[in-house]
Design a protein around this motif. Structure first.
Motif, PDB file in Angstrom:
ATOM      1  N   LEU A  78      13.417  39.628 -42.975  1.00 24.34           N
ATOM      2  CA  LEU A  78      12.052  40.170 -42.954  1.00 24.34           C
ATOM      3  C   LEU A  78      11.921  41.214 -41.849  1.00 24.34           C
ATOM      4  O   LEU A  78      11.322  42.283 -42.053  1.00 24.34           O
ATOM      5  CB  LEU A  78      11.043  39.047 -42.736  1.00 24.34           C
ATOM      6  CG  LEU A  78      10.702  38.178 -43.944  1.00 24.34           C
ATOM      7  CD1 LEU A  78       9.861  36.977 -43.521  1.00 24.34           C
ATOM      8  CD2 LEU A  78       9.971  38.987 -45.018  1.00 24.34           C
ATOM      9  N   SER A  81      13.804  44.421 -43.006  1.00 25.66           N
ATOM     10  CA  SER A  81      13.192  45.175 -44.104  1.00 25.66           C
ATOM     11  C   SER A  81      11.829  45.753 -43.745  1.00 25.66           C
ATOM     12  O   SER A  81      11.477  46.847 -44.217  1.00 25.66           O
ATOM     13  CB  SER A  81      13.054  44.270 -45.335  1.00 25.66           C
ATOM     14  OG  SER A  81      14.314  43.773 -45.745  1.00 25.66           O
ATOM     15  N   LEU A  82      11.053  45.035 -42.947  1.00 26.98           N
ATOM     16  CA  LEU A  82       9.691  45.472 -42.645  1.00 26.98           C
ATOM     17  C   LEU A  82       9.564  46.098 -41.258  1.00 26.98           C
ATOM     18  O   LEU A  82       9.070  47.218 -41.115  1.00 26.98           O
ATOM     19  CB  LEU A  82       8.731  44.281 -42.763  1.00 26.98           C
ATOM     20  CG  LEU A  82       8.637  43.631 -44.148  1.00 26.98           C
ATOM     21  CD1 LEU A  82       7.717  42.418 -44.110  1.00 26.98           C
ATOM     22  CD2 LEU A  82       8.166  44.618 -45.203  1.00 26.98           C
ATOM     23  N   GLY A  86      10.468  49.969 -41.080  1.00 29.53           N
ATOM     24  CA  GLY A  86       9.142  50.554 -40.877  1.00 29.53           C
ATOM     25  C   GLY A  86       9.103  51.416 -39.632  1.00 29.53           C
ATOM     26  O   GLY A  86       8.640  52.562 -39.666  1.00 29.53           O
ATOM     27  N   ALA A 287       8.848  41.658 -50.066  1.00 34.55           N
ATOM     28  CA  ALA A 287       9.201  42.740 -49.144  1.00 34.55           C
ATOM     29  C   ALA A 287      10.382  43.547 -49.670  1.00 34.55           C
ATOM     30  O   ALA A 287      10.412  44.780 -49.555  1.00 34.55           O
ATOM     31  CB  ALA A 287       9.531  42.159 -47.770  1.00 34.55           C
ATOM     32  N   LEU A 291      10.238  47.457 -50.621  1.00 31.66           N
ATOM     33  CA  LEU A 291      11.173  48.389 -49.994  1.00 31.66           C
ATOM     34  C   LEU A 291      11.894  49.227 -51.046  1.00 31.66           C
ATOM     35  O   LEU A 291      12.035  50.450 -50.899  1.00 31.66           O
ATOM     36  CB  LEU A 291      12.186  47.618 -49.142  1.00 31.66           C
ATOM     37  CG  LEU A 291      13.287  48.450 -48.467  1.00 31.66           C
ATOM     38  CD1 LEU A 291      12.690  49.482 -47.528  1.00 31.66           C
ATOM     39  CD2 LEU A 291      14.250  47.535 -47.720  1.00 31.66           C
ATOM     40  N   LEU A 309       4.937  49.081 -44.136  1.00 31.04           N
ATOM     41  CA  LEU A 309       5.949  48.055 -43.856  1.00 31.04           C
ATOM     42  C   LEU A 309       5.666  47.370 -42.519  1.00 31.04           C
ATOM     43  O   LEU A 309       5.745  46.139 -42.405  1.00 31.04           O
ATOM     44  CB  LEU A 309       7.347  48.677 -43.848  1.00 31.04           C
ATOM     45  CG  LEU A 309       7.856  49.261 -45.173  1.00 31.04           C
ATOM     46  CD1 LEU A 309       9.225  49.906 -44.989  1.00 31.04           C
ATOM     47  CD2 LEU A 309       7.931  48.174 -46.248  1.00 31.04           C
ATOM     48  N   ALA A 312       2.671  45.078 -42.835  1.00 31.15           N
ATOM     49  CA  ALA A 312       3.035  43.854 -43.557  1.00 31.15           C
ATOM     50  C   ALA A 312       3.765  42.880 -42.637  1.00 31.15           C
ATOM     51  O   ALA A 312       3.516  41.664 -42.681  1.00 31.15           O
ATOM     52  CB  ALA A 312       3.912  44.202 -44.759  1.00 31.15           C
ATOM     53  N   TYR A 313       4.646  43.420 -41.787  1.00 30.42           N
ATOM     54  CA  TYR A 313       5.378  42.538 -40.879  1.00 30.42           C
ATOM     55  C   TYR A 313       4.436  41.908 -39.850  1.00 30.42           C
ATOM     56  O   TYR A 313       4.505  40.702 -39.592  1.00 30.42           O
ATOM     57  CB  TYR A 313       6.500  43.279 -40.157  1.00 30.42           C
ATOM     58  CG  TYR A 313       7.335  42.343 -39.317  1.00 30.42           C
ATOM     59  CD1 TYR A 313       8.294  41.523 -39.917  1.00 30.42           C
ATOM     60  CD2 TYR A 313       7.138  42.226 -37.948  1.00 30.42           C
ATOM     61  CE1 TYR A 313       9.028  40.621 -39.176  1.00 30.42           C
ATOM     62  CE2 TYR A 313       7.874  41.317 -37.194  1.00 30.42           C
ATOM     63  CZ  TYR A 313       8.824  40.525 -37.816  1.00 30.42           C
ATOM     64  OH  TYR A 313       9.544  39.620 -37.071  1.00 30.42           O
TER      65      TYR A 313
END
Length: 324
Positions: A78, A81-82, A86, A287, A291, A309, A312-313
């Motif tokens: 997580l 990816s975020l 981001g 996520a 992405l 992103l 979201a994180y």
């Protein structure tokens, strides 16, 4: 509580330093043995940069704390990816090569779905863990053959790191082989010690503040063990090497799921904690899909998409710390 936090921080520092020493020593020895940069990148450096997550999860599994082990795996992906992509995209919009994106991002998404399915149907077994490791070996062989012609996928960052290490090695050709072996051994010792201290501090902290081990794994441990990837990706983005930043994240996600998840399952099979199965894994699937959509549209991740992103994180981080 202060002692638990201190042990946790010392564990982080020792773990990261140990991972760096392991990569440096292993790369120098492999280069002396005549291995190619790409092969070193896909194996030794790929393994080395995942060493913090691997040791933390294995130590947690051995200590009877599956929440920390699986929380670290899912939480690290997580964060990759975020948070990391981001932040990198906000610094500089990230150009995305579609071939490696679908190959590496698609594999990471597929294995996340498989892990979620397993978590919902009785838990993970030794056989499933061995299967994850076998899939990783197959992926490495395929990626090595594919990237001989176009090295821009998940191993790009590893080859970039190897190139830097090679330059360093060339400046120290007269350095005895035994010295590189000592660096490697020192790195292994440090990551083992750091992993133990990290898990010990995390378990104590979770007990003191009444937070579940799964949430500690998803948040504190995951962010800490993802620091090497975060630094690498942000530096790569700042220098305009977007393929390196993307390769770093995709490669790390694959190693986390297949190598660390596989080893953790072999060592400590059983059920995956509810917080991971019902919240962490579905969120990671969402996520991963987000992405892929962002990266595929316009073949880049723009600044505003990077901000989405990041938001979201931060949102899931607050939810984990407050609501779960």
């Amino acid at each position: 509580m202060l002692s638990a936090i201190f042990i946790l921080l010392i564990g982080f520092i020792v773990l990261i330093v140990g991972g760096e020493l392991l990569v440096r020593g292993a790369v120098r020895i492999a280069e002396r043995a005549g291995m190619s940069q790409l092969l070193i990148g896909l194996t030794i450096v790929g393994f080395g940069t995942s060493a913090p997550e691997l040791v933390a999860s294995v130590e947690a599994a051995r200590a009877g704390s599956p929440g920390i082990a699986w929380g670290n795996i899912v939480g690290s992906n997580l964060a990759n990816s975020l948070l990391i992509l981001g932040a990198a995209s906000v610094i500089l919009p990230m150009a995305v090569p579609l071939g490696p994106l679908w190959r590496d991002g698609g594999l990471a998404l597929a294995m996340t779905v498989v892990l979620w399915f397993v978590a919902q149907n009785g838990g993970i077994t030794v056989a499933i863990g061995a299967g994850f490791i076998a899939i990783l070996l197959g992926y490495l062989i395929y990626a090595y053959k594919a990237e001989k012609t176009e090295p821009v996928g998940a191993s790009a960052v590893h080859e970039k790191a190897v190139s830097l290490e090679m330059t360093d090695t060339q400046l120290h050709l007269e350095q005895p082989l035994w010295r590189s072996a000592l660096v490697l051994l020192g790195g292994i010792i440090l990551i083992v010690l750091g992993g133990r201290w990290l898990v010990s501090g995390a378990v104590d902290l979770a007990t003191m503040i009444g937070m579940s081990e799964a949430v500690i794994g998803l948040t504190v441990i995951a962010i800490g063990t993802s620091l090497p990837e975060m630094v690498t990706s942000i530096i790569a983005a700042y220098k305009g090497a977007s393929a390196v930043a993307l390769g770093n994240v995709l490669g790390s996600n694959i190693f986390n799921l297949l190598l660390i998840g596989g080893v953790t399952a072999v060592i400590a099979p059983g059920t995956i904690p509810t917080e991971i199965a019902n919240f962490g894994l579905p969120l990671l699937i969402a996520a991963s899909i987000l992405l892929l959509i962002f990266a595929a549209t316009g073949r880049k991740i723009s600044r505003w998409e990077g901000l989405v992103l990041l938001a979201a994180y931060l949102g899931q981080l607050v939810y984990n710390l407050v609501a779960v």
